[in-house]
Design an enzyme around this catalytic site. Sequence first.
Site, PDB file in Angstrom:
ATOM      1  N   HIS A 102       0.912  -1.136  -0.188  1.00 63.01           N
ATOM      2  CA  HIS A 102       0.023  -0.068   0.005  1.00 63.01           C
ATOM      3  C   HIS A 102       0.817   1.268   0.196  1.00 63.01           C
ATOM      4  CE1 HIS A 102       0.419  -0.188   4.517  1.00 63.01           C
ATOM      5  NE2 HIS A 102       0.491   1.090   4.348  1.00 63.01           N
ATOM      6  N   ASP A 120       0.139  -7.677   1.485  1.00 59.62           N
ATOM      7  CA  ASP A 120       0.533  -6.188   1.620  1.00 59.62           C
ATOM      8  C   ASP A 120       1.884  -6.011   1.606  1.00 59.62           C
ATOM      9  OD1 ASP A 120       0.167  -3.454   1.311  1.00 59.62           O
ATOM     10  OD2 ASP A 120      -0.428  -3.324   3.521  1.00 59.62           O
ATOM     11  N   ASN A 152       4.961   5.026   9.044  1.00 59.67           N
ATOM     12  CA  ASN A 152       5.772   3.880   9.461  1.00 59.67           C
ATOM     13  C   ASN A 152       5.510   2.575   8.576  1.00 59.67           C
ATOM     14  OD1 ASN A 152       5.547   4.804  12.853  1.00 59.67           O
ATOM     15  ND2 ASN A 152       7.509   3.935  12.335  1.00 59.67           N
ATOM     16  N   SER A 153       4.768   2.709   7.852  1.00 56.74           N
ATOM     17  CA  SER A 153       4.208   1.485   7.039  1.00 56.74           C
ATOM     18  C   SER A 153       5.707   1.133   6.181  1.00 56.74           C
ATOM     19  CB  SER A 153       3.136   1.936   6.156  1.00 56.74           C
ATOM     20  OG  SER A 153       2.001   1.770   6.910  1.00 56.74           O
ATOM     21  N   GLY A 183      -7.948 -27.369  -4.412  1.00 52.88           N
ATOM     22  CA  GLY A 183      -9.186 -27.117  -4.968  1.00 52.88           C
ATOM     23  C   GLY A 183     -10.071 -27.553  -3.884  1.00 52.88           C
TER      24      GLY A 183
END
Length: 467
Positions: A89, A134, A206-207, A263
Amino acid sequence: ALVVLAVLAAPVAPARAQGTDGDWSLSSLSGEIRELTSRVSPAVVQIYTSSFGPVMGSMPQGVAVFGSQQATGSGVIIDPNGYIVTNNHVVEGARRVQVRLSPDAVGAAAGSSIVRTGGALVGAQVLGVDKETDLAVLKINRKDLPALELGDSDGVFQGQLVFAFGSPLGLTGSVSFGVVSTVARQMEKDNPMIYIQSDVAINPGNSGGPLVNVKGEVIGINTLILSQSGGSEGLSFSAPSNIVRTVYNQIRANGRVRRGIIGVNAQTVNPLIAEALQLPIQWGVILGDVHPGGPAEKAGLKVGDIVLSLDGKKIENARQLNVNLYGKTIGGTVTLEIMRQGETLAKKVEVVERHEPDYRFFDMISAERNLVPRLGILGLDLDNDARALLPFEPRATQGVIVAALAVDTGLLGEQFMPGDIIYALNGQSIGSLKALKSRVDGLSYGQPAVLQLERGGQLRYLLIEVE
């Protein structure tokens, strides 16, 4: 607003105290934290991104204004040759990504002032991203950089002292510390992604920065917080380093993460489910679905089967089964031990790749061959192989498919989407990727360009301005 600073006073005590764990002192603890910070900080970077989108301002209600946007995040160097891990992000939707290195990373003299000058600002390439975790991997054209090692997040324990590094709210070179609140926080039931929860102060910016242990090993990538105020409230979540390592290695090898499946839809058993279905177990994994025509059905698995183990490893919940399948070799087989009507059976099942719609063209492209830099896309000739991957029948027999978007470009205007098919540029037909590159290279700086394309089975014009 009134700001109150509270000072907690305590009786003066000797600098050193004797306890069952040996001698310790606040001075020595402070010194060790200082030494840890000096080792970790040079490998932490600040990330700057530029994108094009809606700009908030004082325009009348209902009026949309689009323009350039800037954002910042953090990252950590985990290979001296310029490989950086951050959050997806942080770079998602970015048209340009730049990295500011620590002054220590580029050999800048420390000097005597406590106010340090910034390090070098360099361009970065996004090697690949993984939306499910992410995470993203960047590459900069530098060598011999300070780097941190990825630790073993399976060894993290509740109450462990941890440190977060990064640039909260753009404040470069910050560090905070706290303890691990829980080692495996699952935000959604049966979601394969888990987080290390801590009370370390983490804020926007901080991400993508590292969560490290007292050895300076990266045990997590700081990803998100839960907050009612928008700031840190002691609920911080970091992607565990063992997941980071898997994603990083696959992106470096394949440009993306390939996940194995068999599956089935596995679900975690609890006492209520066990009682209602009269299962012989109170905890474990049950197959809620076996996909028709999939590997599991072909191997003889059925809805209601209880999974006991995978390749000899005991399976205790659905997440564990999914995560262990992700790492298996695509095209190989796994052995599931199951219980069915009181009987224990072993089933050998083929592992196939879980396909993502956004990645349907990835195996057919490379940056060197398919990149159209001035458009910020990776293009693919509309041939029979590519046509077979489209969810609709194209209007024309020749054109260029937008297989993926590049991030480091100065393109302004509307944006392409993966799956778009380009048919014409400024009224002239485009029959191949080679022709598109030639026409784009002939555009003058700032010249507007109108592309006719097909998106989702509908024709449309796309207006852009090429820098």
